[in-house]
Scaffold this motif. Structure first.
Motif, PDB file in Angstrom:
ATOM      1  N   ILE A  61       0.861  -1.180   0.000  1.00  0.00           N
ATOM      2  CA  ILE A  61       0.000   0.000   0.000  1.00  0.00           C
ATOM      3  C   ILE A  61       0.902   1.237   0.000  1.00  0.00           C
ATOM      4  CG2 ILE A  61      -1.847   1.228   1.211  1.00  0.00           C
ATOM      5  CD1 ILE A  61      -2.597  -1.583   0.010  1.00  0.00           C
ATOM      6  N   GLU A  63       0.631   4.347   0.775  1.00  0.00           N
ATOM      7  CA  GLU A  63       0.577   5.287   1.892  1.00  0.00           C
ATOM      8  C   GLU A  63       1.246   4.753   3.161  1.00  0.00           C
ATOM      9  OE1 GLU A  63      -2.745   6.001  -0.929  1.00  0.00           O
ATOM     10  OE2 GLU A  63      -2.140   4.223   0.192  1.00  0.00           O
ATOM     11  N   ILE A  64       1.660   3.507   3.151  1.00  0.00           N
ATOM     12  CA  ILE A  64       2.368   2.930   4.297  1.00  0.00           C
ATOM     13  C   ILE A  64       3.852   3.238   4.139  1.00  0.00           C
ATOM     14  CG2 ILE A  64       3.026   0.798   5.487  1.00  0.00           C
ATOM     15  CD1 ILE A  64       0.147   1.648   6.009  1.00  0.00           C
ATOM     16  N   VAL A 110       2.206   5.809   8.751  1.00  0.00           N
ATOM     17  CA  VAL A 110       1.504   6.270   7.563  1.00  0.00           C
ATOM     18  C   VAL A 110       2.166   7.547   7.044  1.00  0.00           C
ATOM     19  CG1 VAL A 110      -0.750   7.077   6.716  1.00  0.00           C
ATOM     20  CG2 VAL A 110      -0.632   5.265   8.419  1.00  0.00           C
ATOM     21  N   ALA A 114      -2.024  11.264   3.991  1.00  0.00           N
ATOM     22  CA  ALA A 114      -2.877  10.134   3.625  1.00  0.00           C
ATOM     23  C   ALA A 114      -4.029  10.023   4.621  1.00  0.00           C
ATOM     24  CB  ALA A 114      -2.073   8.838   3.626  1.00  0.00           C
ATOM     25  N   ASP A 118      -8.881   5.454   5.235  1.00  0.00           N
ATOM     26  CA  ASP A 118      -8.828   4.817   3.916  1.00  0.00           C
ATOM     27  C   ASP A 118      -7.613   3.901   3.786  1.00  0.00           C
ATOM     28  OD1 ASP A 118     -11.125   6.188   3.240  1.00  0.00           O
ATOM     29  OD2 ASP A 118     -10.082   7.732   2.066  1.00  0.00           O
ATOM     30  N   THR A 119      -6.477   4.359   4.308  1.00  0.00           N
ATOM     31  CA  THR A 119      -5.254   3.549   4.243  1.00  0.00           C
ATOM     32  C   THR A 119      -5.425   2.253   5.025  1.00  0.00           C
ATOM     33  OG1 THR A 119      -3.886   5.515   3.978  1.00  0.00           O
ATOM     34  CG2 THR A 119      -2.779   3.513   4.737  1.00  0.00           C
ATOM     35  N   ASP A 122      -7.515  -0.109   3.021  1.00  0.00           N
ATOM     36  CA  ASP A 122      -6.748  -0.690   1.919  1.00  0.00           C
ATOM     37  C   ASP A 122      -5.800  -1.775   2.416  1.00  0.00           C
ATOM     38  OD1 ASP A 122      -8.041   1.103   0.253  1.00  0.00           O
ATOM     39  OD2 ASP A 122      -6.313   2.458   0.061  1.00  0.00           O
TER      40      ASP A 122
END
Length: 166
Positions: A61, A63-64, A110, A114, A118-119, A122
């Motif tokens: 992902i 945004e991680i 994160v 972001a 949502d992150t 996901d």
């Protein structure tokens, strides 16, 4: 009366230890020549395998920024500086694997900007899909603890220099 096969007991898993003594789960197959080739025998999945799959899926992902909280990241940064050592993909990942189910706990950092909600959604979806597709285990929960937000101007812990002592 026609004979029926109880598939739930034929495919039920049991906890076991492999040759290295690691905990894992054994997915039981069916026995005998009447069973399809892909169903004969047992498959053992170590807990560490599930943790690696979950760690890789979470890192996919964008945004991680990283996985692991406080002390885990500090020890990981030291370990990465040792020649020949590689980063541990399971840092920040904890799993509990049962007979047919698994639960995953993740400690994440994160990227700034972001949406954390949502992150997290996901990450959950990706971890569940990866673990279930690769192991056949049902993922009952993915708990996510956000330990930090990575700011764009922050230096990486693994980069050298900038310190007062050379």
């Amino acid at each position: 009366m026609p004979e029926t096969t109880d598939r739930t007991s034929a495919n039920a898993g049991t906890r076991s230890r492999n040759e290295a003594g690691e905990k894992g789960t054994t997915l039981k197959g069916r026995r005998g020549t009447d069973a399809p080739g892909g169903m004969r025998g047992d498959t053992t999945v170590a807990d560490r395998v599930v943790a690696k799959i979950a760690g890789m899926a979470a890192r996919e992902i964008p945004e991680i920024h990283n996985l692991g909280g406080g002390m885990a990241r500090a020890f990981g940064a030291v370990k990465e500086r040792v020649p020949g050592a590689s980063g541990d993909i399971t840092r920040g990942v904890s799993v509990e694997v049962g007979e047919r189910q698994a639960a995953v706990d993740l400690d994440v950092i994160v990227e700034y900007g972001a949406s954390i909600v949502d992150t997290a959604g996901d990450v959950r979806a990706n971890v569940i899909q990866a673990v279930e597709n690769m192991t056949g285990l049902e993922v009952v929960e993915v708990n996510i603890a956000v330990h930090d937000v990575h700011l764009p101007d922050e230096e990486e812990e693994s980069e050298g220099g900038g310190g007062r002592v050379a």
